[in-house]
Design an enzyme around this catalytic site. Structure first.
Site, PDB file in Angstrom:
ATOM      1  N   TYR A 161     -45.961 -18.926 -17.871  1.00  0.00           N
ATOM      2  CA  TYR A 161     -47.042 -19.745 -17.168  1.00  0.00           C
ATOM      3  C   TYR A 161     -47.839 -19.135 -16.050  1.00  0.00           C
ATOM      4  CZ  TYR A 161     -45.069 -23.867 -19.610  1.00  0.00           C
ATOM      5  OH  TYR A 161     -44.761 -24.457 -20.601  1.00  0.00           O
ATOM      6  N   LEU A 162     -47.227 -18.237 -15.508  1.00  0.00           N
ATOM      7  CA  LEU A 162     -47.803 -17.446 -14.297  1.00  0.00           C
ATOM      8  C   LEU A 162     -48.841 -16.218 -14.689  1.00  0.00           C
ATOM      9  CD1 LEU A 162     -44.684 -17.534 -12.008  1.00  0.00           C
ATOM     10  CD2 LEU A 162     -46.704 -19.196 -12.172  1.00  0.00           C
TER      11      LEU A 162
END
Length: 869
Positions: free
Chosen positions: A828-829
């Site tokens: 997600y990052l």
DNA sequence: TTGTTAACTTAGAACTTCCCTA
DNA sequence: TAGGGAAGTTCTAAGTTAACAA
């Protein structure tokens, strides 16, 4: 809270555990305790009966399996045809027949479901259909219920024909025309039988040029290989984009997959017991017994569903391969798999006890054997393959309350596997007897091999590794899509905020769902079948999962992906609170909260707001945007490396909490925290001693602020205890050293030292600690050796740094004990946030990205310090 | 139009390796 | 220098999504 401020901050929400929500009992009734708004006294909202929940009957599978036979046998297509397949060991018993069509199960289900006018039997039985009230409300703030145009698979109750004129239209009607890529046309024509194409190993070998180097010379070879690999990194992110992305490759060569070795029977003395007596099992049933035997100490073996499914499947195997001594195995409780377990444990121990060189040899042999499967040639470039090992047979370890957990997962054979490979590429030969199911040449997909698993008929694929160009490209596109959302998000939020008051129920529900997806990073939440664990996401939330608490709190409590509990008490906008109350009205606990929203309809709407926007993009966007914001907010001026790392991990942790990425608290957490506390105090003790020594040299140092302060958290009792411990340890150390020295002397044919030497050393230690004991309570002490005040001050400063840094590590560890940081970091990052941040703050990337992550994100490593998500 | 499925991403558990401490 | 715990890696289950099929 504003509606356009992004994900809720932690002040807004709490994620806790084990909170028992009494609210469920009066969940629906809650409304009556709430302050009445002007719409409350109007006639009741006329809802079409909402969807019911199929899951409520979750135990059906396991219960029925007794009579229905085990899952293995429930679908005729899945019957093992072991006799027809010549295979070594017990392979046949655990093998899925190649004949089955993957659809059989689904079709069967469908037929069953549609037996009854298209309605599912169970929910119907469970609950009488609700009386449909007339739509007469014209309340300004209560949405009209626009009927759904057709009954949903799960639990939309039939709506009257009259309702079918649909006023439930989305604001923007999307064109539904979806272009079919080249894919389909290709697929069919390309499938062909493998045998004709097999033209031998010689050609296949070209793929793995590294393989034959095996005979080369040791170290130099390894280094050279590494260099080679480095050279080979294809900088796809600098290349021209190729087409629309639907064609994934032009040429593809690979060596297929590697099958696990055939089953080897246990030594004759290792036998399970039945009713206290040894049982002689043929390899086919012994193998399956062994699958269970290996697990008897695990939690799986404590699970009744797991045990039941295992035993049912095993009994099927036993029917075909009964015990050789005529034992009739009918009762699970009479089975004793302990001898098998003990044997596996002893084998493990043996393996562990091997010398380093033996282990290395074994590993090398394995690596050499697997080497040719680890890479492929994609458009002529060597790329790493991911999961080239075929999943071995075993017992299905479904998570949570999966009704099929414990079922036998059959051995996969070549006949089960379809390969995808370039047209002109040689077809590899399987490393076990048999022929591939089929060969296709579809360059619009990225997989190299696929098969259908026998328990849930789910598809398994062999893809390239995470660091490959294909995965990298797709990863980068994912983050770019999420970044694109930045330009739309204000408008989208404004739109859904408006729709929260829509007169149309479907719109109002959709807007509310979007609010949750946006603020709480909930997953979309697809429908799930009866033969899966009962988990939900946003669109599939049921009334029982949300509880209202005046004046503006919603408590979420449900099991999400992987049956991980999502518990969150969160403050929401007044309109959201009101909407949820309305959505819950006249529904029961197991009714769908958003009975007019599906993931498909939601995503369709999202796509109309921004091309390519889906619920998943929101999660990525919010995770990365939050991460960037948190990092930007932290003030790291003059911070130490550890402080910087802590700031990073803290931001990472907040994102992980937002996404509800949990892990079980390590079993040894408390113990390791206690150790850390002791070590922390020990450091402070050392610093105290140095300070007191400094004061002993010159009392002027007592006036210097940074030295004068006493160590607050170490008291006299602790010091006594600590010094005692230290003394014992020192003595023990001296004894060991002495013994070792003597051993060495004896080896060298010299005379060992006399015991008096050791005694003298111990006396010395004791005197030293006596001196320390005398020093207790004093703030000025004499320093041994020729230390200067400068040296002491330097030592104190160094210790102060260590203490500070260690304290931060302790906080970090304790706060993170239940949070899994890896999942957000991997998925997600946006890695460019990290790369850029590392450059700004002069932090080596390897402190934050493991080797694997660095390999996964080469495309992100070159961003400059100006780059922002 | 809607349900189903193929293809892909995301996820925690399980296993392996590394590193620190005694 | 072992052994214990943390970090890293692998494994495969469980999601999402869009194309496809009915």
């Amino acid at each position: 809270m504003s509606t356009d401020s992004g994900p809720l901050s932690d002040e807004d929400s709490t994620m806790g555990d084990g909170v028992d929500l009494n609210g469920h009992a009066n969940g629906i009734g809650n409304g009556s305790h709430l302050p009445m708004s002007d719409d409350e006294d109007m006639s009741l909202l006329q809802t079409v009966p909402p969807r019911r929940n199929l899951k409520r009957k979750k135990s059906n599978y396991a219960e029925s399996s007794d009579e229905d036979d085990i899952p293995l046998a429930s679908s005729p297509a899945k019957q093992p045809t072991s006799a027809a397949i010549p295979m070594p060991g017990a392979v046949a018993a655990t093998t899925v027949p190649s004949s089955k069509a993957s659809k059989s199960k689904r079709l069967g289900t469908k037929k069953e479901e549609s037996d009854d006018d298209g309605y599912l039997k169970k929910p119907q039985k469970k609950k009488p259909r609700k009386k449909v009230k007339k739509e007469e409300s014209s309340d300004d703030d209560i949405p009209i219920v626009a009927p759904k145009s057709s009954a949903r698979k799960r639990k939309v109750k039939p709506e009257s024909e009259a309702e079918s004129s649909d006023e439930d239209k989305p604001i923007i009607k999307k064109t539904s025309a979806r272009k079919t890529p080249a894919k389909k046309a290709k697929k069919e024509e390309d499938v062909e039988q493998p045998a004709s194409k097999v033209n031998g190993k010689a050609k296949a070998r070209e793929i793995n040029d590294g393989e034959d180097e095996g005979k080369g010379k040791g170290k130099g070879k390894k280094k050279k290989k590494e260099e080679e690999q480095e050279e080979e990194v294809y900088r796809w992110w600098e290349a021209d984009p190729n087409g629309d992305g639907s064609v994934k490759w032009q040429t593809l060569e690979h060596n297929g997959v590697i099958f696990p070795p055939p089953y080897e029977s246990l030594p004759s003395h290792v036998k399970m017991k039945y009713n206290g007596k040894d049982v002689r099992l043929p390899p086919e049933s012994e193998e399956v017994a062994g699958f269970y035997g290996a697990l008897i100490e695990s939690d799986h073996a404590k699970d009744t569903v797991f045990n039941k499914n295992f035993f049912n499947d095993w009994k099927e195997i036993l029917k075909k391969h009964p015990p050789l001594d005529g034992t009739k195995i009918t009762t699970f409780e009479k089975c004793d798999f302990r001898p098998m377990f003990d044997y596996f444990e002893s084998e493990k121990a043996k393996k562990k006890a091997l010398s380093a060189s033996e282990k290395k040899e074994l590993k090398k042999a394995k690596d050499d054997m697997e080497l040719k499967y680890t890479t492929c040639l994609l458009d002529g470039r060597k790329e790493k393959v991911g999961n080239f090992r075929v999943e071995p047979p075993g017992l299905f370890r479904g998570r949570g309350e999966h009704p099929k957990k414990g079922s036998l997962k059959l051995r996969v054979r070549p006949e089960d596997i379809t390969l995808n490979i370039g047209k002109d590429a040689p077809v590899p030969i399987p490393n076990m007897p048999g022929k591939w199911k089929s060969i296709q040449h579809d360059n619009t997909v990225t997989w190299l091999a696929t098969w259908t698993e026998n328990i849930n008929q789910s598809h398994k694929y062999v893809f390239l590794a995470a660091g490959s160009s294909l995965k990298g490209q797709s990863d980068m596109m994912k983050f770019e899509k999420a970044r694109e959302l930045k330009n739309y998000v204000d408008r989208i939020r404004a739109n859904y905020s408006g729709d929260l008051r829509s007169k149309v129920m479907a719109e109002r529900q959709r807007a509310t769902a979007m609010y949750f997806i946006d603020k709480l990073a909930l997953r979309a939440g697809n429908e799930k079948g009866e033969d899966e664990a009962d988990t939900v996401g946003c669109c599939s939330l049921r009334c029982e999962h949300v509880t209202l608490e005046s004046p503006n709190f919603i408590i979420f409590d449900f099991l999400g992906k992987d049956s991980i509990r999502y518990y969150n008490r969160v403050a929401v906008d007044a309109q959201i609170f009101k909407n949820i109350r309305i959505f819950k009205e006249n529904k029961e606990d197991d009714d769908s909260l958003f009975d007019r929203v599906t993931t498909a309809s939601l995503n369709k709407h999202l796509n109309s707001e921004m091309k390519g926007l889906t619920a998943k993009v929101f999660r990525t966007y919010n995770a990365s945007a939050t991460f960037q914001r948190l990092l930007d907010e932290s003030d790291l001026e003059g911070a130490t490396l550890q402080e910087k790392l802590n700031a990073y991990n803290k931001a990472n942790r907040l994102v992980a909490i937002l996404c509800n990425h949990q892990r079980s608290v390590p079993k040894t957490h408390d113990q390791s925290m206690e150790k850390m506390r002791q070590k922390y105090k020990g450091l402070k003790y050392d610093r105290m001693k140095l300070r007191h020594g400094l004061f002993g040299m010159d009392s002027k140092y007592k006036k210097i602020d940074k030295y004068k302060e006493d160590e607050s958290d170490i008291d006299d009792d602790w010091i006594v205890e600590y010094e005692e411990q230290m003394k014992s340890k020192e003595i023990e150390k001296a004894e060991k050293k002495f013994a070792k020295e003597n051993e060495k002397l004896t080896e060298d044919d010299l005379k060992p030292q006399l015991d008096s030497v050791l005694e003298a050393r111990i006396r010395h230690i004791e005197e030293e600690f006596k001196r320390l004991a005398k020093e207790r309570g004093k703030t000025t002490v004499a320093v041994k050796g020729n230390k200067t005040p400068e040296k002491l001050m330097e030592g104190i400063d160094k210790l102060t740094e260590r203490i500070k840094s260690f304290k931060l590590q302790m906080v970090d560890r304790d706060e993170g004990k239940e949070v899994a940081l890896g999942t957000s970091k991997i998925n997600y990052l946006d890695p460019r946030i990290t790369a850029s941040w590392c450059k700004i703050h002069d932090v080596p990337i390897e402190k934050l990205f493991s080797k694997t992550l660095q390999v996964k994100f080469p495309w992100a490593m070159e961003v400059d310090t100006e780059w922002k998500f």
